[in-house]
Scaffold this motif. Structure first.
Motif, PDB file in Angstrom:
ATOM      1  N   LYS A  68       0.834  -1.208   0.000  1.00  0.00           N
ATOM      2  CA  LYS A  68       0.000   0.000   0.000  1.00  0.00           C
ATOM      3  C   LYS A  68       0.863   1.250   0.000  1.00  0.00           C
ATOM      4  CE  LYS A  68      -4.233  -1.618   2.090  1.00  0.00           C
ATOM      5  NZ  LYS A  68      -3.965  -3.064   2.098  1.00  0.00           N
ATOM      6  N   ARG A  69       0.319   2.316  -0.601  1.00  0.00           N
ATOM      7  CA  ARG A  69       0.988   3.621  -0.517  1.00  0.00           C
ATOM      8  C   ARG A  69       0.362   4.328   0.684  1.00  0.00           C
ATOM      9  NH1 ARG A  69      -1.006   5.397  -6.163  1.00  0.00           N
ATOM     10  NH2 ARG A  69      -2.783   4.461  -5.130  1.00  0.00           N
ATOM     11  N   ILE A  70       1.173   4.589   1.684  1.00  0.00           N
ATOM     12  CA  ILE A  70       0.629   5.120   2.945  1.00  0.00           C
ATOM     13  C   ILE A  70       1.251   6.463   3.291  1.00  0.00           C
ATOM     14  CG2 ILE A  70       0.310   4.657   5.411  1.00  0.00           C
ATOM     15  CD1 ILE A  70       0.455   1.665   4.750  1.00  0.00           C
ATOM     16  N   LEU A  71       0.380   7.404   3.614  1.00  0.00           N
ATOM     17  CA  LEU A  71       0.850   8.725   4.040  1.00  0.00           C
ATOM     18  C   LEU A  71       0.736   8.814   5.557  1.00  0.00           C
ATOM     19  CD1 LEU A  71       1.510  11.781   3.482  1.00  0.00           C
ATOM     20  CD2 LEU A  71      -0.937  12.138   3.217  1.00  0.00           C
ATOM     21  N   VAL A  72       1.813   9.261   6.216  1.00  0.00           N
ATOM     22  CA  VAL A  72       1.768   9.461   7.670  1.00  0.00           C
ATOM     23  C   VAL A  72       2.048  10.933   7.932  1.00  0.00           C
ATOM     24  CG1 VAL A  72       2.687   8.776   9.927  1.00  0.00           C
ATOM     25  CG2 VAL A  72       2.617   7.112   8.067  1.00  0.00           C
ATOM     26  N   THR A  73       1.028  11.670   8.358  1.00  0.00           N
ATOM     27  CA  THR A  73       1.272  13.068   8.726  1.00  0.00           C
ATOM     28  C   THR A  73       1.799  13.081  10.162  1.00  0.00           C
ATOM     29  OG1 THR A  73      -0.843  13.650   9.715  1.00  0.00           O
ATOM     30  CG2 THR A  73      -0.742  13.698   7.298  1.00  0.00           C
ATOM     31  N   GLY A  74       2.757  13.941  10.418  1.00  0.00           N
ATOM     32  CA  GLY A  74       3.377  13.954  11.745  1.00  0.00           C
ATOM     33  C   GLY A  74       4.256  12.719  11.947  1.00  0.00           C
ATOM     34  N   GLY A  75       4.724  12.137  10.837  1.00  0.00           N
ATOM     35  CA  GLY A  75       5.501  10.897  10.890  1.00  0.00           C
ATOM     36  C   GLY A  75       6.900  11.066  11.434  1.00  0.00           C
ATOM     37  N   ALA A  76       7.353  12.326  11.612  1.00  0.00           N
ATOM     38  CA  ALA A  76       8.687  12.536  12.184  1.00  0.00           C
ATOM     39  C   ALA A  76       8.607  12.706  13.703  1.00  0.00           C
ATOM     40  CB  ALA A  76       9.351  13.757  11.560  1.00  0.00           C
ATOM     41  N   GLY A  77       7.387  12.599  14.252  1.00  0.00           N
ATOM     42  CA  GLY A  77       7.201  12.755  15.704  1.00  0.00           C
ATOM     43  C   GLY A  77       7.423  11.448  16.433  1.00  0.00           C
ATOM     44  N   PHE A  78       7.175  11.486  17.717  1.00  0.00           N
ATOM     45  CA  PHE A  78       7.413  10.331  18.592  1.00  0.00           C
ATOM     46  C   PHE A  78       6.568   9.124  18.166  1.00  0.00           C
ATOM     47  CE2 PHE A  78       5.465   8.724  22.723  1.00  0.00           C
ATOM     48  CZ  PHE A  78       6.327   7.641  22.827  1.00  0.00           C
ATOM     49  N   VAL A  79       5.249   9.251  18.223  1.00  0.00           N
ATOM     50  CA  VAL A  79       4.379   8.124  17.874  1.00  0.00           C
ATOM     51  C   VAL A  79       4.471   7.829  16.374  1.00  0.00           C
ATOM     52  CG1 VAL A  79       1.988   7.326  17.774  1.00  0.00           C
ATOM     53  CG2 VAL A  79       2.788   8.530  19.796  1.00  0.00           C
TER      54      VAL A  79
ATOM     55  N   VAL B  86      -2.604   8.356  -2.498  1.00  0.00           N
ATOM     56  CA  VAL B  86      -2.223   7.282  -1.565  1.00  0.00           C
ATOM     57  C   VAL B  86      -3.424   6.368  -1.297  1.00  0.00           C
ATOM     58  CG1 VAL B  86      -0.350   8.485  -0.351  1.00  0.00           C
ATOM     59  CG2 VAL B  86      -2.691   8.793   0.431  1.00  0.00           C
ATOM     60  N   ASP B  87      -3.134   5.204  -0.698  1.00  0.00           N
ATOM     61  CA  ASP B  87      -4.217   4.260  -0.369  1.00  0.00           C
ATOM     62  C   ASP B  87      -4.735   4.446   1.056  1.00  0.00           C
ATOM     63  OD1 ASP B  87      -3.848   2.906  -2.876  1.00  0.00           O
ATOM     64  OD2 ASP B  87      -2.029   2.061  -2.020  1.00  0.00           O
ATOM     65  N   GLN B  88      -3.846   4.873   1.936  1.00  0.00           N
ATOM     66  CA  GLN B  88      -4.241   5.082   3.343  1.00  0.00           C
ATOM     67  C   GLN B  88      -3.549   6.315   3.900  1.00  0.00           C
ATOM     68  OE1 GLN B  88      -3.125   1.719   5.773  1.00  0.00           O
ATOM     69  NE2 GLN B  88      -4.915   0.525   5.157  1.00  0.00           N
ATOM     70  N   ILE B  89      -4.211   6.947   4.871  1.00  0.00           N
ATOM     71  CA  ILE B  89      -3.563   8.068   5.576  1.00  0.00           C
ATOM     72  C   ILE B  89      -3.653   7.828   7.083  1.00  0.00           C
ATOM     73  CG2 ILE B  89      -3.573  10.557   6.030  1.00  0.00           C
ATOM     74  CD1 ILE B  89      -4.972  10.951   3.366  1.00  0.00           C
ATOM     75  N   TYR B  90      -2.514   7.956   7.736  1.00  0.00           N
ATOM     76  CA  TYR B  90      -2.505   8.012   9.200  1.00  0.00           C
ATOM     77  C   TYR B  90      -2.238   9.462   9.540  1.00  0.00           C
ATOM     78  CZ  TYR B  90      -2.157   2.914   9.448  1.00  0.00           C
ATOM     79  OH  TYR B  90      -2.396   1.570   9.348  1.00  0.00           O
ATOM     80  N   HIS B  91      -3.216  10.104  10.154  1.00  0.00           N
ATOM     81  CA  HIS B  91      -3.107  11.537  10.401  1.00  0.00           C
ATOM     82  C   HIS B  91      -2.713  11.807  11.856  1.00  0.00           C
ATOM     83  CE1 HIS B  91      -3.819  15.708  10.376  1.00  0.00           C
ATOM     84  NE2 HIS B  91      -5.062  15.696  10.801  1.00  0.00           N
ATOM     85  N   LEU B  92      -1.433  12.079  12.053  1.00  0.00           N
ATOM     86  CA  LEU B  92      -0.928  12.307  13.413  1.00  0.00           C
ATOM     87  C   LEU B  92      -0.341  13.691  13.606  1.00  0.00           C
ATOM     88  CD1 LEU B  92       0.166   8.962  12.773  1.00  0.00           C
ATOM     89  CD2 LEU B  92      -0.024   9.249  15.209  1.00  0.00           C
ATOM     90  N   ALA B  93      -0.376  14.490  12.563  1.00  0.00           N
ATOM     91  CA  ALA B  93       0.244  15.817  12.686  1.00  0.00           C
ATOM     92  C   ALA B  93      -0.554  16.689  13.638  1.00  0.00           C
ATOM     93  CB  ALA B  93       0.332  16.471  11.312  1.00  0.00           C
ATOM     94  N   SER B  94       0.029  17.013  14.719  1.00  0.00           N
ATOM     95  CA  SER B  94      -0.564  17.921  15.707  1.00  0.00           C
ATOM     96  C   SER B  94       0.413  18.062  16.850  1.00  0.00           C
ATOM     97  CB  SER B  94      -1.859  17.316  16.273  1.00  0.00           C
ATOM     98  OG  SER B  94      -2.233  18.001  17.463  1.00  0.00           O
ATOM     99  N   PRO B  95       0.589  19.278  17.362  1.00  0.00           N
ATOM    100  CA  PRO B  95       1.395  19.343  18.584  1.00  0.00           C
ATOM    101  C   PRO B  95       0.650  18.551  19.648  1.00  0.00           C
ATOM    102  CG  PRO B  95       0.535  21.522  17.992  1.00  0.00           C
ATOM    103  CD  PRO B  95       0.003  20.558  16.975  1.00  0.00           C
ATOM    104  N   ALA B  96       1.372  17.760  20.439  1.00  0.00           N
ATOM    105  CA  ALA B  96       0.699  16.838  21.352  1.00  0.00           C
ATOM    106  C   ALA B  96       0.881  17.203  22.812  1.00  0.00           C
ATOM    107  CB  ALA B  96       1.208  15.427  21.112  1.00  0.00           C
ATOM    108  N   SER B  97       2.052  17.772  23.156  1.00  0.00           N
ATOM    109  CA  SER B  97       2.260  18.051  24.575  1.00  0.00           C
ATOM    110  C   SER B  97       1.729  19.460  24.886  1.00  0.00           C
ATOM    111  CB  SER B  97       3.738  17.917  24.931  1.00  0.00           C
ATOM    112  OG  SER B  97       4.394  19.130  24.718  1.00  0.00           O
ATOM    113  N   PRO B  98       1.153  19.640  26.081  1.00  0.00           N
ATOM    114  CA  PRO B  98       0.512  20.929  26.416  1.00  0.00           C
ATOM    115  C   PRO B  98       1.372  22.166  26.136  1.00  0.00           C
ATOM    116  CG  PRO B  98      -0.026  19.310  28.059  1.00  0.00           C
ATOM    117  CD  PRO B  98       0.964  18.654  27.150  1.00  0.00           C
ATOM    118  N   PRO B  99       2.641  22.197  26.560  1.00  0.00           N
ATOM    119  CA  PRO B  99       3.388  23.435  26.265  1.00  0.00           C
ATOM    120  C   PRO B  99       3.472  23.714  24.770  1.00  0.00           C
ATOM    121  CG  PRO B  99       4.762  21.871  27.484  1.00  0.00           C
ATOM    122  CD  PRO B  99       3.456  21.214  27.261  1.00  0.00           C
TER     123      PRO B  99
END
Ligand SMILES: O=C(O)[C@H]1O[C@H](OP(=O)(O)OP(=O)(O)OC[C@H]2O[C@@H](n3ccc(=O)[nH]c3=O)[C@H](O)[C@@H]2O)[C@H](O)[C@@H](O)[C@@H]1O
Length: 284
Positions: free
Chosen positions: A97-108, A161-174
């Motif tokens: 599959k062609r998969i897009l991961v937004t925020g893919g350079a982050g921790f999770v 792409v065939d799938q997107i995992y959308h994780l782009a977002s600042p995650a920690s409160p500060p």
């Protein structure tokens, strides 16, 4: 003037002295060379003879040649700029599959990227590097199945792409409170930009403590709207959607100063400080 001190004899004396000094130097060099442990092997290598052939035992020359061959191969690989990647499974065109991961350079995100890559998929990471780091995915850079795009998902991105995992977002409160409007935009506009299809993280029986105006609202409300949008697209546009609500994830590649409870506890313990438990431990 005596005969001994005559000019021609003085010159001969000088030359004899120089010849003696040169001989001493050569003698010292020979002694030193024979004391070097590799000298015998180098001699054998240069003359193309192995230790076994020479002494009838050992085979040290062959070992050395093998080592040299390995080193030559390493140098060739480095010259060609080849990188050694973690092993990936081979998937046929049908299963890959062609998969897009937004925020893919982050921790999770970066751990998800590792899993997808090792499964043999083609992975594209889109990240604006607000909190993510290239180093989290650098072990994949240059791999034929991997692509890294520096892009802010608040702006549209046209990519098939065939799938997107959308994780782009600042995650920690500060981080998410640093620029609340941008946090809202990333989770709303950014999610709309990604909806075609959509998957994003946040146990679905958790409905949260709603506060639309508090300092954390930019994140909480942004994520809520994002979920609502996902399901609206599912209903209206038949986009296949999965929502994952993850909480207090921790592990390698997490920011030291993430600000969430587990990393705070770990940091305090490592610094031999008291561990802060707020609200009598009712809530983190
Ligand atoms: O615990 C959660 O609920 C969070 O888990 C993860 O966040 P995490 O990996 O812990 O956080 P980061 O390491 O900060 O990763 C977020 C990534 O999004 C990127 N990002 C952030 C903001 C932005 O506008 N665009 C963007 O690409 C950051 O650069 C970073 O690479 C998810 O990425 C978040 O969407 C989710 O809210």
């Amino acid at each position: 003037m005596t005969l001994w001190n005559s000019l021609p004899l003085r010159m001969i004396r000088k030359k004899v002295k120089m010849a003696v000094v040169c001989l001493c130097f050569l003698l010292a060099l020979t002694v030193f060379y024979h004391q070097l442990p590799v000298s015998a092997d180098v001699t054998r290598l240069l003359s193309g003879r192995s230790a076994g052939a020479e002494g009838g035992e050992g085979g040290g020359g062959a070992d050395l040649q093998e080592e040299l061959r390995k080193m030559e191969n390493k140098i060739k690989t480095l010259e060609q700029g080849k990188k050694i990647y973690p092993e990936v499974k081979f998937l046929t065109y049908k299963d890959r599959k062609r998969i897009l991961v937004t925020g893919g350079a982050g921790f999770v995100g970066s751990h998800l990227v590792d899993r997808l890559m090792m499964q043999g998929h083609e992975v594209t990471v889109v990240d604006n590097f607000f909190t993510g780091r290239k180093r989290n995915v650098e072990h994949w850079v240059g791999h034929e199945n991997f692509e890294l795009l520096h892009h802010d998902i608040v702006n549209p991105l046209y990519i098939e792409v065939d799938q997107i995992y959308h994780l782009a977002s600042p995650a920690s409160p500060p981080n998410y409170m640093y620029n609340p409007i941008k946090t809202l935009k990333t989770n709303t506009l950014g999610t709309i930009n990604m909806l075609d299809p959509e998957i994003h993280p946040q146990n679905e029986d958790y409905w949260g403590h709603v506060n639309p105006i508090g300092p954390r609202a930019c994140y909480d409300e942004g994520k809520r709207v994002a979920e609502t949008m996902c399901y609206a697209y599912e209903k209206q546009e038949n986009v296949e959607v999965r929502v994952a609500r993850i909480f207090n994830t921790f592990g390698p590649r997490m920011h030291m100063n993430d600000g969430r409870v587990v990393s705070n506890f770990i940091l305090q313990a490592l610094q031999n400080e008291s561990i802060t438990v707020r609200m009598g431990g009712q809530r983190p």
